[in-house]
Design a protein around this motif. Structure first.
Motif, PDB file in Angstrom:
ATOM      1  N   MET A  86       0.861  -1.184   0.000  1.00  0.00           N
ATOM      2  CA  MET A  86       0.000   0.000   0.000  1.00  0.00           C
ATOM      3  C   MET A  86       0.896   1.232   0.000  1.00  0.00           C
ATOM      4  SD  MET A  86      -3.194  -0.896  -0.011  1.00  0.00           S
ATOM      5  CE  MET A  86      -3.957   0.644   0.485  1.00  0.00           C
ATOM      6  N   GLY A  87       0.614   2.172  -0.902  1.00  0.00           N
ATOM      7  CA  GLY A  87       1.405   3.394  -0.957  1.00  0.00           C
ATOM      8  C   GLY A  87       0.991   4.358   0.138  1.00  0.00           C
ATOM      9  N   VAL A  88       1.931   5.178   0.606  1.00  0.00           N
ATOM     10  CA  VAL A  88       1.638   6.170   1.626  1.00  0.00           C
ATOM     11  C   VAL A  88       0.664   7.205   1.059  1.00  0.00           C
ATOM     12  CG1 VAL A  88       2.597   7.962   3.091  1.00  0.00           C
ATOM     13  CG2 VAL A  88       3.886   5.854   2.700  1.00  0.00           C
ATOM     14  N   GLY A  89      -0.482   7.359   1.689  1.00  0.00           N
ATOM     15  CA  GLY A  89      -1.464   8.329   1.234  1.00  0.00           C
ATOM     16  C   GLY A  89      -2.099   7.974  -0.096  1.00  0.00           C
ATOM     17  N   SER A  90      -2.009   6.727  -0.505  1.00  0.00           N
ATOM     18  CA  SER A  90      -2.519   6.314  -1.805  1.00  0.00           C
ATOM     19  C   SER A  90      -3.760   5.452  -1.644  1.00  0.00           C
ATOM     20  CB  SER A  90      -1.447   5.533  -2.573  1.00  0.00           C
ATOM     21  OG  SER A  90      -1.988   4.975  -3.749  1.00  0.00           O
ATOM     22  N   VAL A  91      -4.670   5.581  -2.615  1.00  0.00           N
ATOM     23  CA  VAL A  91      -5.862   4.740  -2.590  1.00  0.00           C
ATOM     24  C   VAL A  91      -5.601   3.435  -3.323  1.00  0.00           C
ATOM     25  CG1 VAL A  91      -7.436   6.698  -2.474  1.00  0.00           C
ATOM     26  CG2 VAL A  91      -6.751   5.803  -4.710  1.00  0.00           C
ATOM     27  N   PHE A  92      -4.386   3.255  -3.837  1.00  0.00           N
ATOM     28  CA  PHE A  92      -4.073   2.082  -4.632  1.00  0.00           C
ATOM     29  C   PHE A  92      -3.216   1.088  -3.853  1.00  0.00           C
ATOM     30  CE2 PHE A  92      -4.382   5.497  -7.937  1.00  0.00           C
ATOM     31  CZ  PHE A  92      -5.602   5.083  -8.444  1.00  0.00           C
ATOM     32  N   SER A  93      -3.392  -0.172  -4.185  1.00  0.00           N
ATOM     33  CA  SER A  93      -2.526  -1.234  -3.694  1.00  0.00           C
ATOM     34  C   SER A  93      -1.933  -1.931  -4.906  1.00  0.00           C
ATOM     35  CB  SER A  93      -3.316  -2.227  -2.834  1.00  0.00           C
ATOM     36  OG  SER A  93      -4.348  -2.825  -3.610  1.00  0.00           O
ATOM     37  N   SER A  94      -0.877  -2.706  -4.691  1.00  0.00           N
ATOM     38  CA  SER A  94      -0.269  -3.432  -5.812  1.00  0.00           C
ATOM     39  C   SER A  94       0.137  -4.827  -5.355  1.00  0.00           C
ATOM     40  CB  SER A  94       0.966  -2.689  -6.341  1.00  0.00           C
ATOM     41  OG  SER A  94       2.002  -2.692  -5.379  1.00  0.00           O
ATOM     42  N   ARG A  95       0.239  -5.706  -6.338  1.00  0.00           N
ATOM     43  CA  ARG A  95       0.704  -7.058  -6.072  1.00  0.00           C
ATOM     44  C   ARG A  95       1.275  -7.628  -7.366  1.00  0.00           C
ATOM     45  NH1 ARG A  95      -3.359 -10.304  -8.236  1.00  0.00           N
ATOM     46  NH2 ARG A  95      -5.354  -9.206  -8.518  1.00  0.00           N
ATOM     47  N   GLU A  96       2.141  -8.616  -7.228  1.00  0.00           N
ATOM     48  CA  GLU A  96       2.678  -9.284  -8.407  1.00  0.00           C
ATOM     49  C   GLU A  96       1.637 -10.259  -8.941  1.00  0.00           C
ATOM     50  OE1 GLU A  96       6.730 -10.724  -8.300  1.00  0.00           O
ATOM     51  OE2 GLU A  96       7.167  -9.453  -6.543  1.00  0.00           O
ATOM     52  N   ILE A  97       1.591 -10.390 -10.253  1.00  0.00           N
ATOM     53  CA  ILE A  97       0.580 -11.262 -10.848  1.00  0.00           C
ATOM     54  C   ILE A  97       1.217 -12.261 -11.814  1.00  0.00           C
ATOM     55  CG2 ILE A  97      -1.305  -9.637 -10.599  1.00  0.00           C
ATOM     56  CD1 ILE A  97      -1.035  -8.932 -13.539  1.00  0.00           C
ATOM     57  N   ALA A  98       0.491 -13.336 -12.063  1.00  0.00           N
ATOM     58  CA  ALA A  98       0.944 -14.394 -12.964  1.00  0.00           C
ATOM     59  C   ALA A  98       0.474 -14.105 -14.392  1.00  0.00           C
ATOM     60  CB  ALA A  98       0.428 -15.750 -12.492  1.00  0.00           C
ATOM     61  N   ARG A  99       0.924 -14.946 -15.312  1.00  0.00           N
ATOM     62  CA  ARG A  99       0.714 -14.710 -16.733  1.00  0.00           C
ATOM     63  C   ARG A  99      -0.767 -14.637 -17.114  1.00  0.00           C
ATOM     64  NH1 ARG A  99       3.719 -15.401 -21.570  1.00  0.00           N
ATOM     65  NH2 ARG A  99       2.470 -14.371 -23.169  1.00  0.00           N
ATOM     66  N   GLU A 100      -1.576 -15.527 -16.638  1.00  0.00           N
ATOM     67  CA  GLU A 100      -2.975 -15.578 -17.059  1.00  0.00           C
ATOM     68  C   GLU A 100      -3.714 -14.281 -16.731  1.00  0.00           C
ATOM     69  OE1 GLU A 100      -6.957 -18.440 -16.614  1.00  0.00           O
ATOM     70  OE2 GLU A 100      -5.111 -18.911 -15.520  1.00  0.00           O
ATOM     71  N   GLU A 101      -3.509 -13.780 -15.518  1.00  0.00           N
ATOM     72  CA  GLU A 101      -4.184 -12.540 -15.128  1.00  0.00           C
ATOM     73  C   GLU A 101      -3.624 -11.356 -15.909  1.00  0.00           C
ATOM     74  OE1 GLU A 101      -5.393  -9.976 -11.126  1.00  0.00           O
ATOM     75  OE2 GLU A 101      -3.930 -11.613 -10.968  1.00  0.00           O
ATOM     76  N   TRP A 102      -2.308 -11.341 -16.107  1.00  0.00           N
ATOM     77  CA  TRP A 102      -1.687 -10.267 -16.890  1.00  0.00           C
ATOM     78  C   TRP A 102      -2.282 -10.231 -18.307  1.00  0.00           C
ATOM     79  CZ3 TRP A 102       2.189  -6.519 -16.095  1.00  0.00           C
ATOM     80  CH2 TRP A 102       2.692  -5.914 -17.261  1.00  0.00           C
ATOM     81  N   ASP A 103      -2.367 -11.384 -18.942  1.00  0.00           N
ATOM     82  CA  ASP A 103      -2.884 -11.433 -20.310  1.00  0.00           C
ATOM     83  C   ASP A 103      -4.314 -10.906 -20.386  1.00  0.00           C
ATOM     84  OD1 ASP A 103      -0.530 -12.437 -21.268  1.00  0.00           O
ATOM     85  OD2 ASP A 103      -1.234 -14.509 -21.485  1.00  0.00           O
TER      86      ASP A 103
END
Length: 330
Positions: free
Chosen positions: A3-20
């Motif tokens: 979670m970024g400081v003061g950010s409404v966004f989160s991030s995570r690493e993803i696998a090939r199927e979801e990326w595609d």
């Protein structure tokens, strides 16, 4: 998850199927952010690609980013984000530049978490009057512009009109030279139809780099790009040859990477220059990309550093030019 400081966004690493799946929702993809490019850089140069998806507070995907990383002796963690992040088209209404800047701020937090001590990024943000304030915002994030690096610029055009409309949209001289080339005794063939086609392409390109003194793409990376295979990726390469002698007049590489195709390599011999082989080669690549289902064709670089002849050739297609704001160091 980060979670970024003061950010409404989160991030995570993803696998090939979801990326595609999410890649298919990106408008104006670019080759440098494609999964296949990351794999090719890993195999040819030892980079480790990190693929991230960014989500809002409702867990709706907002953007994608592929960061290439290395751990170097003494230096430590090194990371590069080139032409990202890319936004995922949705009904959530996230603004273009504002959202990208928020995601970049978030990526800085990821960089700290992962100990990327040296972080370089060339964001997919346009350099124009409306986007000029983005430079100020990037500087407020602690990012320093690398003045020695020329910002990326290119030109793209829509492939959705019919072929006759595309031809009508060309500059008159370009259209006439294309017709002249098509009436010549040149034969344009797809490289995959040739025995050891990729080897022949690479040897020709290596010789051209030496004779014309340019660095270009490494042979290892080019070969690894040609070996990538997926539903939304196609490495198209072409040869122009004289029909009776099979003397080589030129080569061209065009890569399809989602909704967009990019003109990657083009080079001609003396024979090719006399017969305007580059016009036939490029037009074949454009029509093949259209028939494959691409929405856009990117001419692969047009800026102040582009040699005059190449610039003149590419400008003949009358695409819509765009320029990015350059490279920054975190």
């Amino acid at each position: 998850m980060v979670m970024g400081v003061g950010s409404v966004f989160s991030s995570r690493e993803i696998a090939r199927e979801e990326w595609d799946f999410l890649w298919s929702k990106v408008n104006h993809t670019n080759i440098l952010q494609s999964w296949e490019y990351g794999d090719a850089k890993s195999k040819s140069e030892g980079w480790k690609p990190i693929r991230l998806v960014f989500e809002d507070e409702n867990n709706i995907p907002v953007g994608l980013a592929q960061v290439l990383t290395k751990t170097l002796p003494i230096i430590g963690g090194f990371a590069r984000l080139n032409r990202g992040p890319l936004l995922v088209v949705s009904d959530e209404g996230h603004g273009d530049t504002h959202t990208r800047l928020q995601l970049i701020s978030h990526i800085q937090q990821v960089a700290k978490t992962k100990r990327w001590w040296f972080f370089y990024l060339a964001p997919e943000i346009g350099d124009n009057e409306n986007e000029e304030r983005a430079k100020t915002k990037l500087q407020k994030l602690g990012l320093k512009e690398r003045s020695k690096n020329l910002a990326w610029g290119s030109s793209r055009f829509s492939l959705e009109p019919d072929e006759d409309i595309l031809i009508a949209g060309l500059k008159g001289k370009w259209r006439n030279l294309l017709k002249k080339a098509q009436k010549s005794d040149l034969m344009i063939s797809h490289g995959s139809c040739k025995l050891n086609g990729i080897g022949r392409l690479i040897e020709f390109y290596k010789a051209a780099k030496i004779s014309k003194s340019f660095s270009g793409i490494s042979a290892d990376l080019l070969r690894c790009l040609s070996e990538q295979d997926s539903e939304k990726w196609k490495f198209n390469y072409y040869f122009a040859e004289q029909q009776d002698t099979l003397d080589l007049a030129g080569v061209l590489v065009c890569v399809i990477h989602g909704d967009t195709a990019t003109y990657l390599i083009g080079n001609t011999t003396d024979l090719g220059r006399r017969t305007n082989a580059n016009y036939s080669l490029l037009w074949n690549a454009i029509i093949d990309s259209k028939n494959f289902g691409c929405r856009w064709f990117d001419l692969g670089g047009v800026n102040a550093n582009t040699p005059r002849g190449i610039r003149h050739f590419k400008e003949g297609l009358k695409g819509q030019t765009y320029n990015l704001i350059g490279e920054y160091k975190g």
